[in-house]
Design a protein around this motif. Structure first.
Motif, PDB file in Angstrom:
ATOM      1  N   ILE A 306      13.183  -5.591   7.048  1.00  0.00           N
ATOM      2  CA  ILE A 306      12.249  -5.832   8.150  1.00  0.00           C
ATOM      3  C   ILE A 306      10.822  -5.585   7.671  1.00  0.00           C
ATOM      4  O   ILE A 306      10.576  -4.800   6.759  1.00  0.00           O
ATOM      5  N   LYS A 307       9.877  -6.261   8.317  1.00  0.00           N
ATOM      6  CA  LYS A 307       8.470  -6.111   7.957  1.00  0.00           C
ATOM      7  C   LYS A 307       7.604  -6.747   9.046  1.00  0.00           C
ATOM      8  O   LYS A 307       8.102  -7.471   9.916  1.00  0.00           O
ATOM      9  N   ARG A 308       6.329  -6.482   8.995  1.00  0.00           N
ATOM     10  CA  ARG A 308       5.380  -7.108   9.903  1.00  0.00           C
ATOM     11  C   ARG A 308       5.133  -8.544   9.453  1.00  0.00           C
ATOM     12  O   ARG A 308       4.893  -8.811   8.275  1.00  0.00           O
ATOM     13  N   ILE A 318       5.918  -2.764  12.777  1.00  0.00           N
ATOM     14  CA  ILE A 318       7.074  -2.627  11.901  1.00  0.00           C
ATOM     15  C   ILE A 318       6.617  -2.435  10.463  1.00  0.00           C
ATOM     16  O   ILE A 318       5.855  -3.238   9.916  1.00  0.00           O
ATOM     17  N   ALA A 319       7.081  -1.359   9.825  1.00  0.00           N
ATOM     18  CA  ALA A 319       6.799  -1.134   8.407  1.00  0.00           C
ATOM     19  C   ALA A 319       7.776  -1.940   7.562  1.00  0.00           C
ATOM     20  O   ALA A 319       8.864  -2.301   8.006  1.00  0.00           O
ATOM     21  N   GLU A 320       7.395  -2.217   6.331  1.00  0.00           N
ATOM     22  CA  GLU A 320       8.275  -2.940   5.421  1.00  0.00           C
ATOM     23  C   GLU A 320       9.320  -1.974   4.871  1.00  0.00           C
ATOM     24  O   GLU A 320       8.997  -1.024   4.161  1.00  0.00           O
ATOM     25  N   VAL A 321      10.588  -2.216   5.205  1.00  0.00           N
ATOM     26  CA  VAL A 321      11.646  -1.296   4.827  1.00  0.00           C
ATOM     27  C   VAL A 321      12.991  -2.012   4.904  1.00  0.00           C
ATOM     28  O   VAL A 321      13.161  -2.970   5.671  1.00  0.00           O
ATOM     29  N   VAL A 322      13.931  -1.571   4.077  1.00  0.00           N
ATOM     30  CA  VAL A 322      15.322  -2.016   4.208  1.00  0.00           C
ATOM     31  C   VAL A 322      16.016  -1.026   5.122  1.00  0.00           C
ATOM     32  O   VAL A 322      16.248   0.123   4.763  1.00  0.00           O
ATOM     33  N   MET A 323      16.343  -1.465   6.326  1.00  0.00           N
ATOM     34  CA  MET A 323      16.828  -0.586   7.385  1.00  0.00           C
ATOM     35  C   MET A 323      18.350  -0.639   7.505  1.00  0.00           C
ATOM     36  O   MET A 323      18.919  -1.703   7.778  1.00  0.00           O
ATOM     37  N   PRO A 324      19.055   0.476   7.305  1.00  0.00           N
ATOM     38  CA  PRO A 324      20.501   0.489   7.559  1.00  0.00           C
ATOM     39  C   PRO A 324      20.794   0.218   9.030  1.00  0.00           C
ATOM     40  O   PRO A 324      20.143   0.789   9.912  1.00  0.00           O
ATOM     41  N   MET A 325      21.770  -0.650   9.273  1.00  0.00           N
ATOM     42  CA  MET A 325      22.147  -0.976  10.648  1.00  0.00           C
ATOM     43  C   MET A 325      23.501  -0.371  11.011  1.00  0.00           C
ATOM     44  O   MET A 325      23.676   0.189  12.079  1.00  0.00           O
ATOM     45  N   ILE A 326      24.460  -0.518  10.107  1.00  0.00           N
ATOM     46  CA  ILE A 326      25.805  -0.023  10.378  1.00  0.00           C
ATOM     47  C   ILE A 326      26.534   0.115   9.047  1.00  0.00           C
ATOM     48  O   ILE A 326      26.300  -0.668   8.127  1.00  0.00           O
TER      49      ILE A 326
END
Length: 398
Positions: A306-308, A318-326
């Motif tokens: 995710i990112k802007r 939104i910051a640029e990051v690889v976000m764990p979902m599940i």
């Protein structure tokens, strides 16, 4: 939150045997919620990143600004935000979304579904493709090895021929007579690639000897840390597999849970991660003489990049990051009557036969010694005693 536990029912259909010692089939899978084994139920409400909003925003990043503004307007109109709050059951297996209908109408092909949208909606009541595998009848070393998948010898998701190869088995058994130098190659349709596990240690499960195979650190390494993986790029940090090429170009990455065996920099971007091999490592325990799995634990994590994105106001903060979902675990093991039969036939009987051969060898040696003794005794010369008497002397000679 969780875990939320589901039992998985698998059934092979359209089973067809071929003249070249192969068999084709489709394996269908269905999931059933097991509330007694779960911490909570499917009505629990959770908040996760909105994959439709944040994923679509990254996918639209290179589109003209008017298109991005149109998407932002549509998101506002449908009251879609950067984060989504829904019951677990709907997040897993699908929920109705006017945004999905809108995207399918004006941007067809962007989403993998034309109905309900859910993280695992496409997995339930689906099959893993048409597998054609060797039976091993002509060569036991080829048993269950994949010959074709959906009629293909290789896929076209990745950038190199090596990465596109379909290697190993279908992941349910392997050739017998393994050694500590053996590996476990298999093709995973869900990961869209072949993978290979390596030997870690010997062990036992309820008296049955086993070899434990685990994922090497290079499995999800990027091309910089492990050059053969360059074909799976564009890459980010090591520990992330970019599966966007086989997931409709959505910015989705696969990893081990809690970024286990990944670049430590990933841990600094998300609060609450604590990776460990015991909790987050995957393994397959194999009976080395038969190649049959005894205990399996496959743990993987689904992450969203995710990112802007300029022009989409929902992503402004939104910051640029690889976000764990599940993260999820697929677990299975041999138990009950099958385990008893396996133990009796492959542990007790071989051990009994081994002891019996030594007993028979000992008895054979004993019989040979007895026979030799009797034979030698029967060949000794007979003796007689003669006595002569005289008035002065009596003597005996033998």
């Amino acid at each position: 939150m969780g875990p939320y536990v589901y039992s998985e029912k698998r059934q092979k259909e359209n089973i067809t045997f071929h003249d070249n010692h192969t068999v084709s089939y489709r394996e269908y899978r269905r999931y059933f919620f097991e509330e007694s084994m779960s911490v909570g139920n499917e009505s629990d409400v959770v908040t996760i990143p909105n994959m439709l909003v944040l994923g679509a925003s990254v996918m639209m990043e290179d589109m003209p600004l008017p298109v991005r503004l149109m998407l932002s307007t549509a998101l506002t109109l449908f009251k879609e935000e950067a984060f989504l709050t829904k019951p677990v059951g709907e997040l897993m297996w699908g929920y109705d979304s006017k945004l999905v209908d809108f995207l399918n109408q004006y941007l067809p092909g962007m989403l993998p579904t034309s109905g309900k949208f859910g993280l695992f909606a496409e997995f339930n009541n689906s099959n893993t493709g048409l597998f054609t595998v060797f039976t091993g009848k002509d060569d036991i070393r080829k048993v269950h090895k994949v010959d074709f998948w959906n009629g293909l010898k290789k896929v076209d998701y990745w950038r190199t021929e090596q990465c596109n190869m379909i290697n190993g088995t279908a992941g349910q058994m392997w050739p017998p007579f393994m050694t500590t130098e053996s590996t476990l190659p298999f093709y995973s349709p869900d990961a869209c690639r072949s993978m290979e596990l390596v030997f870690q240690r010997k062990g036992k499960m309820k008296g049955i000897p086993l070899f434990r195979f685990v994922a090497p650190k290079t499995l999800f390494a990027n091309g910089t840390d492990y050059p053969p993986n360059e074909g799976f790029c564009p890459c980010r940090q090591s520990g992330l597999l970019n599966v966007s090429s086989c997931r409709h170009n959505s910015p989705v990455f696969m990893s081990h849970p809690h970024f286990y065996n990944a670049d430590p920099a990933l841990l600094n971007t998300v609060i609450g991660l604590s990776p460990s091999e015991e909790e987050h490592g995957l393994f397959i325990d194999i009976h080395p003489e038969t190649g049959v799995p005894l205990n399996v634990s496959i743990k993987l994590q689904l992450n969203l990049y995710i990112k802007r994105v300029l022009g989409i106001i929902q992503t402004d903060r939104i910051a640029e990051v690889v976000m764990p979902m599940i993260w999820f675990e697929e677990r299975g093991y041999i138990d009950g009557s099958v385990l008893t039969t396996f133990y009796n036939n492959l542990v007790v009987m071989p051990a009994l036969l081994e002891y019996m051969q030594y007993i028979f060898i000992g008895l054979g040696l004993l019989f040979i010694l007895v026979a030799v003794h009797l034979f030698l005794g029967s060949r000794r010369p007979s003796t007689a005693t003669v006595c002569r008497k005289s008035p002065m002397l009596a003597s005996c000679a033998t």
